[in-house]
Design a protein around this motif. Structure first.
Motif, PDB file in Angstrom:
ATOM      1  N   ASP A  61      10.844  32.906  33.388  1.00  0.00           N
ATOM      2  CA  ASP A  61      11.144  31.842  32.449  1.00  0.00           C
ATOM      3  C   ASP A  61      12.024  30.825  33.162  1.00  0.00           C
ATOM      4  OD1 ASP A  61      11.361  30.796  29.605  1.00  0.00           O
ATOM      5  OD2 ASP A  61      13.475  31.112  30.111  1.00  0.00           O
ATOM      6  N   LEU A  62      11.624  29.557  33.139  1.00  0.00           N
ATOM      7  CA  LEU A  62      12.365  28.502  33.832  1.00  0.00           C
ATOM      8  C   LEU A  62      13.825  28.458  33.386  1.00  0.00           C
ATOM      9  CD1 LEU A  62      12.469  26.065  35.759  1.00  0.00           C
ATOM     10  CD2 LEU A  62      11.714  24.657  33.842  1.00  0.00           C
ATOM     11  N   SER A  63      14.073  28.571  32.105  1.00  0.00           N
ATOM     12  CA  SER A  63      15.456  28.502  31.615  1.00  0.00           C
ATOM     13  C   SER A  63      16.276  29.691  32.097  1.00  0.00           C
ATOM     14  CB  SER A  63      15.497  28.386  30.092  1.00  0.00           C
ATOM     15  OG  SER A  63      14.935  29.529  29.485  1.00  0.00           O
ATOM     16  N   THR A  64      15.646  30.852  32.250  1.00  0.00           N
ATOM     17  CA  THR A  64      16.360  32.024  32.761  1.00  0.00           C
ATOM     18  C   THR A  64      16.745  31.827  34.222  1.00  0.00           C
ATOM     19  OG1 THR A  64      15.202  33.475  31.213  1.00  0.00           O
ATOM     20  CG2 THR A  64      16.202  34.518  33.162  1.00  0.00           C
ATOM     21  N   VAL A  65      15.816  31.309  35.019  1.00  0.00           N
ATOM     22  CA  VAL A  65      16.113  31.058  36.437  1.00  0.00           C
ATOM     23  C   VAL A  65      17.173  29.970  36.556  1.00  0.00           C
ATOM     24  CG1 VAL A  65      15.151  30.327  38.650  1.00  0.00           C
ATOM     25  CG2 VAL A  65      13.852  31.882  37.191  1.00  0.00           C
ATOM     26  N   ALA A  66      17.104  28.949  35.715  1.00  0.00           N
ATOM     27  CA  ALA A  66      18.127  27.891  35.733  1.00  0.00           C
ATOM     28  C   ALA A  66      19.494  28.455  35.352  1.00  0.00           C
ATOM     29  CB  ALA A  66      17.732  26.756  34.796  1.00  0.00           C
ATOM     30  N   LYS A  67      19.525  29.377  34.407  1.00  0.00           N
ATOM     31  CA  LYS A  67      20.786  30.004  34.006  1.00  0.00           C
ATOM     32  C   LYS A  67      21.359  30.838  35.155  1.00  0.00           C
ATOM     33  CE  LYS A  67      22.881  33.043  30.640  1.00  0.00           C
ATOM     34  NZ  LYS A  67      22.680  34.067  29.634  1.00  0.00           N
ATOM     35  N   ILE A  68      20.509  31.590  35.831  1.00  0.00           N
ATOM     36  CA  ILE A  68      20.940  32.375  37.005  1.00  0.00           C
ATOM     37  C   ILE A  68      21.536  31.438  38.047  1.00  0.00           C
ATOM     38  CG2 ILE A  68      20.123  33.752  38.965  1.00  0.00           C
ATOM     39  CD1 ILE A  68      18.043  34.982  36.998  1.00  0.00           C
ATOM     40  N   ALA A  69      20.841  30.336  38.323  1.00  0.00           N
ATOM     41  CA  ALA A  69      21.328  29.373  39.316  1.00  0.00           C
ATOM     42  C   ALA A  69      22.695  28.831  38.925  1.00  0.00           C
ATOM     43  CB  ALA A  69      20.322  28.234  39.485  1.00  0.00           C
ATOM     44  N   GLY A  70      22.867  28.498  37.672  1.00  0.00           N
ATOM     45  CA  GLY A  70      24.146  27.975  37.209  1.00  0.00           C
ATOM     46  C   GLY A  70      25.270  28.988  37.305  1.00  0.00           C
ATOM     47  N   GLU A  71      24.973  30.226  36.958  1.00  0.00           N
ATOM     48  CA  GLU A  71      25.990  31.281  36.987  1.00  0.00           C
ATOM     49  C   GLU A  71      26.352  31.706  38.399  1.00  0.00           C
ATOM     50  OE1 GLU A  71      24.318  34.348  34.518  1.00  0.00           O
ATOM     51  OE2 GLU A  71      24.834  33.282  32.658  1.00  0.00           O
ATOM     52  N   LEU A  72      25.394  31.650  39.312  1.00  0.00           N
ATOM     53  CA  LEU A  72      25.632  32.142  40.675  1.00  0.00           C
ATOM     54  C   LEU A  72      26.003  31.047  41.667  1.00  0.00           C
ATOM     55  CD1 LEU A  72      22.843  34.838  41.063  1.00  0.00           C
ATOM     56  CD2 LEU A  72      25.243  35.135  40.416  1.00  0.00           C
ATOM     57  N   ARG A  73      26.049  29.825  41.233  1.00  0.00           N
ATOM     58  CA  ARG A  73      26.352  28.711  42.136  1.00  0.00           C
ATOM     59  C   ARG A  73      27.750  28.801  42.736  1.00  0.00           C
ATOM     60  NH1 ARG A  73      25.063  22.582  41.377  1.00  0.00           N
ATOM     61  NH2 ARG A  73      26.482  21.765  42.937  1.00  0.00           N
ATOM     62  N   GLY A  74      28.724  29.098  41.915  1.00  0.00           N
ATOM     63  CA  GLY A  74      30.125  29.075  42.308  1.00  0.00           C
ATOM     64  C   GLY A  74      30.466  29.844  43.574  1.00  0.00           C
ATOM     65  N   PRO A  75      30.061  31.106  43.689  1.00  0.00           N
ATOM     66  CA  PRO A  75      30.431  31.872  44.887  1.00  0.00           C
ATOM     67  C   PRO A  75      29.899  31.282  46.194  1.00  0.00           C
ATOM     68  CG  PRO A  75      29.654  33.336  43.159  1.00  0.00           C
ATOM     69  CD  PRO A  75      29.384  31.934  42.700  1.00  0.00           C
ATOM     70  N   PHE A  76      28.846  30.474  46.116  1.00  0.00           N
ATOM     71  CA  PHE A  76      28.254  29.903  47.326  1.00  0.00           C
ATOM     72  C   PHE A  76      28.898  28.582  47.736  1.00  0.00           C
ATOM     73  CE2 PHE A  76      25.035  32.737  45.644  1.00  0.00           C
ATOM     74  CZ  PHE A  76      24.736  33.489  46.774  1.00  0.00           C
ATOM     75  N   GLU A  77      29.575  27.927  46.800  1.00  0.00           N
ATOM     76  CA  GLU A  77      30.206  26.657  47.114  1.00  0.00           C
ATOM     77  C   GLU A  77      31.361  26.886  48.085  1.00  0.00           C
ATOM     78  OE1 GLU A  77      31.102  25.123  43.222  1.00  0.00           O
ATOM     79  OE2 GLU A  77      29.102  24.251  43.035  1.00  0.00           O
ATOM     80  N   GLY A  78      31.310  26.220  49.231  1.00  0.00           N
ATOM     81  CA  GLY A  78      32.345  26.363  50.244  1.00  0.00           C
ATOM     82  C   GLY A  78      32.240  27.621  51.087  1.00  0.00           C
ATOM     83  N   MET A  79      31.150  28.393  50.945  1.00  0.00           N
ATOM     84  CA  MET A  79      30.989  29.625  51.717  1.00  0.00           C
ATOM     85  C   MET A  79      30.892  29.300  53.202  1.00  0.00           C
ATOM     86  SD  MET A  79      28.092  32.610  51.354  1.00  0.00           S
ATOM     87  CE  MET A  79      28.769  33.302  49.851  1.00  0.00           C
ATOM     88  N   ALA A  80      31.694  29.974  54.002  1.00  0.00           N
ATOM     89  CA  ALA A  80      31.721  29.749  55.445  1.00  0.00           C
ATOM     90  C   ALA A  80      30.346  30.011  56.067  1.00  0.00           C
ATOM     91  CB  ALA A  80      32.766  30.646  56.092  1.00  0.00           C
ATOM     92  N   GLY A  81      29.867  29.023  56.807  1.00  0.00           N
ATOM     93  CA  GLY A  81      28.610  29.162  57.529  1.00  0.00           C
ATOM     94  C   GLY A  81      27.372  28.771  56.741  1.00  0.00           C
ATOM     95  N   LEU A  82      27.496  28.673  55.415  1.00  0.00           N
ATOM     96  CA  LEU A  82      26.345  28.300  54.592  1.00  0.00           C
ATOM     97  C   LEU A  82      26.321  26.789  54.418  1.00  0.00           C
ATOM     98  CD1 LEU A  82      23.931  29.165  52.822  1.00  0.00           C
ATOM     99  CD2 LEU A  82      25.542  29.271  50.897  1.00  0.00           C
ATOM    100  N   ARG A  83      25.262  26.175  54.887  1.00  0.00           N
ATOM    101  CA  ARG A  83      25.135  24.724  54.790  1.00  0.00           C
ATOM    102  C   ARG A  83      24.500  24.307  53.456  1.00  0.00           C
ATOM    103  NH1 ARG A  83      23.171  20.874  59.642  1.00  0.00           N
ATOM    104  NH2 ARG A  83      24.884  22.001  60.593  1.00  0.00           N
TER     105      ARG A  83
END
Length: 98
Positions: free
Chosen positions: A15-37
């Motif tokens: 479901d598109l909305s489910t994947v969008a919700k996952i993306a929104g919830e999991l975005r934070g830990p990746f922001e500023g992650m060392a080595g991840l462009r």
């Protein structure tokens, strides 16, 4: 640079909305992650495959992130186990600064 393509394949459609919700919830830990462009959360046109694409500055950091423990954990998020592919990036265009 190295790319990592993580694919989750369902027998039914995501479901598109489910994947969008996952993306929104999991975005934070990746922001500023060392080595991840870059990291993108994607859904195929047919809705059967959710994919995440990562661009890392360093292969060692990418491989250190994708541990067996992490790969075992993500089926709880997407409902299916992933396939993880490491890809050599031989060329890259970044228009984000324009």
């Amino acid at each position: 640079m190295i790319g990592v393509l993580v694919t989750f394949t369902q027998t039914d459609k995501f479901d598109l909305s489910t994947v969008a919700k996952i993306a929104g919830e999991l975005r934070g830990p990746f922001e500023g992650m060392a080595g991840l462009r870059f990291k993108s959360f994607m859904l195929d046109e047919d809705g059967v495959r959710a994919r995440n694409f990562y661009v890392w500055d360093d292969e060692d950091k990418a491989r250190a992130f994708f541990t067996a423990e992490l790969v075992d954990k993500v089926p709880g998020i997407y409902g299916v186990p992933p396939t993880v592919e490491f890809l050599d990036i031989v060329g890259f265009v970044d228009n984000s600064g324009t």
